[in-house]
Motif scaffolding. Structure first.
Motif, mmCIF file in Angstrom:
data_model
loop_
_atom_site.group_PDB
_atom_site.id
_atom_site.type_symbol
_atom_site.label_atom_id
_atom_site.label_comp_id
_atom_site.label_asym_id
_atom_site.label_seq_id
_atom_site.Cartn_x
_atom_site.Cartn_y
_atom_site.Cartn_z
ATOM 1 N N PRO A 20 47.897 31.948 38.092
ATOM 2 C CA PRO A 20 48.078 33.398 38.224
ATOM 3 C C PRO A 20 49.516 33.866 37.993
ATOM 4 O O PRO A 20 49.732 34.990 37.548
ATOM 5 N N ASP A 21 50.501 32.992 38.298
ATOM 6 C CA ASP A 21 51.897 33.403 38.108
ATOM 7 C C ASP A 21 52.367 33.232 36.665
ATOM 8 O O ASP A 21 53.533 33.467 36.346
ATOM 9 N N THR A 70 52.382 30.371 34.969
ATOM 10 C CA THR A 70 52.715 28.977 34.688
ATOM 11 C C THR A 70 51.554 28.302 33.955
ATOM 12 O O THR A 70 50.394 28.537 34.272
ATOM 13 N N ARG A 77 48.577 28.464 45.265
ATOM 14 C CA ARG A 77 49.110 28.691 43.918
ATOM 15 C C ARG A 77 48.081 28.377 42.834
ATOM 16 O O ARG A 77 48.229 28.813 41.681
#
Length: 221
Positions: free
Chosen positions: A139-140, A142, A111
């Motif tokens: 990358p997400d 967050t 993550r």
């Protein structure tokens, strides 16, 4: 006179001078105090974690990260050269030893792959060091904040996977886990030699399992 001219020219070119030269260190001990805030009406998890400490030891390519609270303790010993790790956990009277291959380690931290840090104009002093506030973006999408000092840079950049792209030492940062926000603030920095025994792997007293087995039991790092 010549020295003054050189300094003036460098200033005109936008080349500044740091008040404290960046120091690369091969051995380091960091102690963080943690505080927890919860948006949940069920404070049990927050109570279990609030007040815990995190201690990181770095010696060459070896690192050890310890978490200690009233209800549990864990230690992760990582060899950045081999890429392998060993996680030691003590929960509810159980002592577990989990071995991780380099692939396991990469999977467990995937993550954080591609994480970026963007400096802001905010600064503050922590443990006597001037720190820059940066926003970390995963990358997400967050994000979390981190205050770091560029004056100290560990030679072992893999001691903490999430900060290996950070150009300095994180002294305060926040992590969000579900409805919990965990804030870590360094309380002690020690650059004395770290005993090699900190990285010894126990040969008895622990139930040993693989990373895959630990995931099935939901006790992986």
């Amino acid at each position: 006179m010549k020295k003054n001219i050189v300094i003036l020219l460098m200033s005109c070119l936008g080349i500044g001078f740091s008040a404290q030269a960046q120091r690369k260190v091969s051995e380091l001990t960091l102690t963080y105090d943690a505080s927890i805030s919860s948006g949940s009406k069920e404070p049990k998890m927050a109570d279990a974690l609030d007040g815990h400490t995190k201690t990181i030891y770095v010696k060459g390519n070896m690192s050890r990260a310890e978490l200690a609270s009233a209800l549990f303790s864990s230690a992760t010993i990582h060899d950045s050269k081999a890429g392998t790790s060993v996680v030691l956990k003590e929960v509810s009277g159980q002592k577990l030893l989990i071995r991780m291959t380099s692939d396991n380690w990469a999977e467990n931290n995937k993550r954080y792959d591609g994480i970026t840090f963007t400096n802001t104009s905010d600064t503050k002093s922590i443990a006597g060091y001037n720190c820059i506030k940066a926003v970390a973006t995963l990358p997400d999408g967050t994000t979390f904040t981190v205050y770091y000092t560029p004056d100290i840079v560990p030679e072992n950049k893999d001691y903490d996977y999430q900060f290996r792209n950070l150009n300095g030492l994180p002294l305060e940062y926040e992590l969000v886990q579900g409805k919990l926000t965990i804030k870590y603030t360094v309380s002690k920095i020690n650059m004395n030699p770290v005993p090699a025994s900190k990285f010894d792997i126990p040969t008895s007293g622990y139930r040993e399992m693989t990373y895959e087995e630990s995931k099935k039991m939901n006790v992986s790092n």
